[in-house]
Scaffold this active site. Structure first.
Site, mmCIF file in Angstrom:
data_model
loop_
_atom_site.group_PDB
_atom_site.id
_atom_site.type_symbol
_atom_site.label_atom_id
_atom_site.label_comp_id
_atom_site.label_asym_id
_atom_site.label_seq_id
_atom_site.Cartn_x
_atom_site.Cartn_y
_atom_site.Cartn_z
ATOM 1 N N ARG A 1 10.339 0.279 -10.376
ATOM 2 C CA ARG A 1 8.937 -0.119 -10.090
ATOM 3 C C ARG A 1 8.442 0.580 -8.728
ATOM 4 N NH1 ARG A 1 7.964 -6.760 -10.750
ATOM 5 N NH2 ARG A 1 8.124 -6.807 -8.724
ATOM 6 N N ASP A 2 6.986 0.448 -8.860
ATOM 7 C CA ASP A 2 5.782 0.230 -7.376
ATOM 8 C C ASP A 2 7.023 1.465 -6.776
ATOM 9 O OD1 ASP A 2 3.783 0.217 -6.141
ATOM 10 O OD2 ASP A 2 4.692 -1.546 -4.815
ATOM 11 N N ASP B 1 0.206 0.986 -12.301
ATOM 12 C CA ASP B 1 0.439 1.995 -11.972
ATOM 13 C C ASP B 1 1.458 3.114 -12.094
ATOM 14 O OD1 ASP B 1 -1.346 0.774 -9.953
ATOM 15 O OD2 ASP B 1 0.145 -0.060 -8.670
ATOM 16 N N SER C 1 6.498 -4.078 -4.040
ATOM 17 C CA SER C 1 6.127 -4.312 -5.358
ATOM 18 C C SER C 1 7.597 -3.726 -5.924
ATOM 19 C CB SER C 1 5.096 -4.635 -6.691
ATOM 20 O OG SER C 1 4.227 -5.621 -6.030
ATOM 21 N N ASP D 1 -1.467 -9.031 -2.781
ATOM 22 C CA ASP D 1 -0.347 -7.998 -2.865
ATOM 23 C C ASP D 1 0.642 -7.365 -2.018
ATOM 24 O OD1 ASP D 1 -2.666 -6.739 -4.138
ATOM 25 O OD2 ASP D 1 -4.212 -7.057 -2.531
ATOM 26 N N TYR E 1 5.375 -5.890 -16.071
ATOM 27 C CA TYR E 1 5.723 -5.057 -14.767
ATOM 28 C C TYR E 1 7.256 -5.178 -14.486
ATOM 29 C CZ TYR E 1 3.755 -4.141 -10.247
ATOM 30 O OH TYR E 1 3.770 -3.156 -9.125
#
Ligand code: BGC
Length: 432
Positions: free
Chosen positions: A159-160, A207, A166, A385, A154
């Protein structure tokens, strides 16, 4: 003895001049050896004749060796017949909570018996993988049964892309695409390669590809799309090996359950896998990562009546059918059951952050249902989260003001959230 000149017949019929037994050269210099090659074996180069005839000397070019064949991919269900690696870092977090809540020790200790995934969520974490695998090997030697260790990769650039909670350290601007390959994938592959006797399962980039299926309207996702696809293809290519079972993230029923979304993600997987070297590079797909969808029944049928996949087991079956339509068959699924024990806790299917009232779900287990390799606690229960307070770094409105379903007082993503952990334990279904 001087080095010997040898003519080597190659498969294409041409010859090349080669020096052998250099190790046995005593007094003669390397220069003499090279001369020896040329002089003693005129047919070897034909250089003198050509020089006399005034021709330009021909340089014998040895073509580069063909690229090594990729290592064969891992096959079979890695969880079958295996013991599960217990992460001491996770146990330490639970222990700290037990220290503060001694009256609950007996109940909380039961959580420590369940394996959790280990998230490689930064460049710095990559170096710790070897230590984790050493530790897993020690557990294996102690128990005498193969131990499977589950990691989550990850750290993709950008990212995200559809949220804030995140966001990662790598971006297109800071050279993230090359850094991901050089500082994450290559060193990770080296550590995995050095452990051929260990079973390693790796969930790839939660994701990310799902965002490309449905969130290209978000500017950051649109601009990261090509980087995501290339980086994931290269990650699969680099990390596929006989002891590493790769599971590409496949979001969850409440995100990609609709037929149209399944068709979109299947086409993306088809392209990425083609670029990675073929469908057999991965063992399968991971679903419900860090999410809350029930295995069967649950609240999606009510929240999303048009979704033909009201729960995760229906979703993996239907996704399997959509994948088959693009030629991807025979895949195994991993389902995250760390927090889906209780349903009916959300007012919107899209709520994803620290959902109040949730409970631990099924304990990690191998082959619990047809086509499912394992249920696993991929999101370590108790890890936040995202932050609920706008003044905290990593704040995301979906964890705070924008979400009536989320617990207040949450720290940033990945940090320990005691209140959430205790609630998950209290609501565990099946109970602890
Ligand atoms: C966070 C990661 C963390 C993971 C597991 C993600 O939401 O962004 O940093 O490792 O959750 O808790």
């Amino acid at each position: 003895m001087a080095a010997e000149a040898q003519r080597v017949q190659r498969k294409d019929g041409s010859e090349t001049c080669w020096l052998t037994r250099l190790a046995r050269v005593r007094r003669e210099s390397l220069v003499a050896a090279v001369l020896g090659c040329v002089l003693a074996a005129p047919a070897c180069s034909g250089a003198r004749e050509r020089a006399r005839a005034g021709e330009a000397p021909r340089v014998a070019v040895t073509p580069p060796p063909p690229p090594p064949l990729p290592a064969p991919p891992a096959t079979g269900n890695p969880f079958a017949g295996a013991a599960f690696y217990i992460d001491p870092a996770y146990v330490a977090k639970v222990d700290a909570t037990i220290g503060a809540q001694p009256a609950r020790a007996a109940q909380l200790r039961k959580v420590e018996a369940s394996p959790t995934a280990i998230w490689i969520d930064s460049v710095a974490k990559v170096a710790s993988v070897a230590r984790t695998l050493d530790d897993a090997l020690a557990q294996q030697q102690h128990g005498g049964v193969s131990v499977v260790t589950v990691f989550v990769l990850y750290d993709l650039p950008e990212r995200d892309c559809s949220a804030q909670a995140s966001s990662g350290e790598l971006s297109v601007e800071n050279g993230g695409e090359a850094r991901y390959q050089r500082e994450v994938i290559e060193p990770l592959a080296a550590q995995f390669r050095a452990r051929p006797s260990q079973r390693i399962a790796l969930v790839v980039e939660p994701d990310s590809l799902a965002n490309l299926a449905t969130n290209l309207g978000v500017a950051r996702c649109a601009s990261a799309a090509a980087v995501y696809q290339r980086s994931i293809a290269r990650a699969l290519q680099g990390l596929s090996m006989p002891n590493v079972w790769l599971y590409l993230d496949a979001a969850h029923a409440g995100w990609l359950g609709w037929k149209r979304n399944r068709a979109k993600i299947a086409a993306i997987y088809r392209d990425v896998l083609a670029e990675a070297g073929g469908n057999d590079r991965i063992r399968g797909f991971a679903t419900n990562v860090s999410n809350y969808d029930a295995l069967h029944g649950g609240d999606l049928a009510r929240l999303e009546p048009s979704d033909p996949c009201p729960d995760e087991l229906t979703y993996v079956a239907e996704l399997g059918a959509s994948l088959a339509e693009v030629g991807i068959t025979g895949k195994g699924f991993l389902i995250d059951t760390s927090r889906n024990g209780r349903s009916g806790t959300r007012t919107r299917s899209g709520s994803w952050c620290n959902i109040a009232g949730s409970g631990l779900g099924e304990r990690p287990q191998a082959a619990p249902a047809p086509g499912v390799d394992a249920y696993w606690w991929i999101k370590p229960p108790g890890d936040s989260d995202g932050a609920s307070d706008p003044s905290t770094p990593g704040y995301d409105a979906s964890c705070g003001a924008g979400s009536a379903d989320s617990l207040p007082g949450a720290p940033r993503a990945g940090q320990w959230f005691t209140a959430q952990f205790l609630q998950l334990v209290d609501n565990a279904t099946p109970p602890l």
